[in-house]
Design an enzyme around this catalytic site. Structure first.
Site, mmCIF file in Angstrom:
data_model
loop_
_atom_site.group_PDB
_atom_site.id
_atom_site.type_symbol
_atom_site.label_atom_id
_atom_site.label_comp_id
_atom_site.label_asym_id
_atom_site.label_seq_id
_atom_site.Cartn_x
_atom_site.Cartn_y
_atom_site.Cartn_z
ATOM 1 N N SER A 1 64.179 2.388 61.083
ATOM 2 C CA SER A 1 63.200 1.387 61.423
ATOM 3 C C SER A 1 61.804 1.489 60.681
ATOM 4 O O SER A 1 61.659 2.545 60.179
ATOM 5 C CB SER A 1 62.702 1.942 62.993
ATOM 6 O OG SER A 1 61.880 1.247 63.389
ATOM 7 N N TYR B 1 59.228 8.353 69.066
ATOM 8 C CA TYR B 1 60.211 7.372 68.286
ATOM 9 C C TYR B 1 60.048 7.297 66.684
ATOM 10 O O TYR B 1 60.888 7.463 65.854
ATOM 11 C CB TYR B 1 59.846 5.791 68.651
ATOM 12 C CG TYR B 1 61.040 4.967 68.268
ATOM 13 C CD1 TYR B 1 62.265 5.259 68.359
ATOM 14 C CD2 TYR B 1 60.575 3.935 67.403
ATOM 15 C CE1 TYR B 1 63.272 4.244 67.844
ATOM 16 C CE2 TYR B 1 61.347 2.737 66.785
ATOM 17 C CZ TYR B 1 62.784 3.055 67.190
ATOM 18 O OH TYR B 1 63.656 2.041 66.749
#
Length: 251
Positions: free
Chosen positions: A138, A151
């Site tokens: 990501s 995250y």
């Protein structure tokens, strides 16, 4: 693997994790359309069976954060030349000061440990081909943001692991690819992270064309279908409206 094998996709065989929804499911569909044999891996057996019926993929229900499941999966798959680690996810948007252990444990298990376990299990097969490992990380691995510490940390760890794997396995002929998507609108990612449909909708509010799971799957399909001597090390992809993690045009 020589380039002629890449031209005939019915000789190609992939394991795709996170296949019950989102990018993983879209990747299974994209590869099957091109004629690949695909093992579709996820925890939700019912959704996998539906996908298998629709696409001809081989459904394998397994939790990549469970070593026994990974061992069983390793013994079932054959002739695999490509591993695509799509399984992942985020939980919560707490600041570090309010971080919940359970959220962080989940994110590390699915994004980092799961990717490690399945890659470790299939490396002996992939070295023989030689094969390809593609990890979906990501843009959260590239730039941190408030409420993203867990995250950010998990995806940065997955990215670091991917980079190390490329160095470790280059001598075995392995190709290691990282795809780093920005804002992707999928049915479950934001919902699972935030816990409510209203909150999830706000993530994409006013963005005319966020990336779709199909967009990311098409980039994955292209990257793994190229002749084996071409290694797209890192592919950062965002919607046009997102110039950086913090720069997103909303209408």
């Amino acid at each position: 693997m020589n380039s002629s094998q890449h031209e005939h996709s019915d000789t190609r065989c992939a394991v795709v994790t996170g296949a019950s929804s989102g990018i993983g499911e879209a990747t299974v569909r994209a590869l099957r359309t091109q004629g690949w044999t695909v093992y579709a891996v996820a925890r939700r057996a019912e959704r996998l069976e539906q996908l298998a019926e629709q696409t001809g993929a081989i459904a394998l229900a397994a939790d990549v954060s469970n070593q026994e499941h990974v061992d069983a999966l390793r013994d079932k798959v054959q002739n695999v030349d490509t591993l695509i680690n799509c399984a992942g996810g985020a939980r919560g948007v707490d600041y570090l000061g309010e971080a919940k252990d359970a959220d962080w444990e989940f994110m590390y298990q699915v994004n980092v440990m799961g990717t490690m376990r399945l890659t470790r299990a299939l490396l002996p097969q992939l070295r023989q081909v030689p094969g390809t490992v593609l990890n979906v990380t990501s843009t959260a691995a590239l730039a941190s943001y408030e409420g993203g510490s867990g995250y950010n940390a998990a995806k940065a760890a997955q990215r670091a692991m991917t980079s190390a794997l490329r160095l470790e396995e280059v001598g075995h002929g392995l190709r290691v690819i990282e795809v780093l998507p920005g804002l992707v609108a999928t049915e479950e990612f934001a919902l699972r992270r935030l816990g409510s449909a209203d909150a999830a909708e706000q993530v994409y509010a006013g963005v005319s064309q966020p990336l779709t799971a199909e967009d990311v799957a098409e980039v994955i399909r292209y990257a793994v279908s190229l002749p084996h001597h071409i290694n797209l090390d890192e592919i950062v992809m965002r919607p046009q409206a997102q110039a950086a993690n913090h720069k997103l045009i909303r209408e």
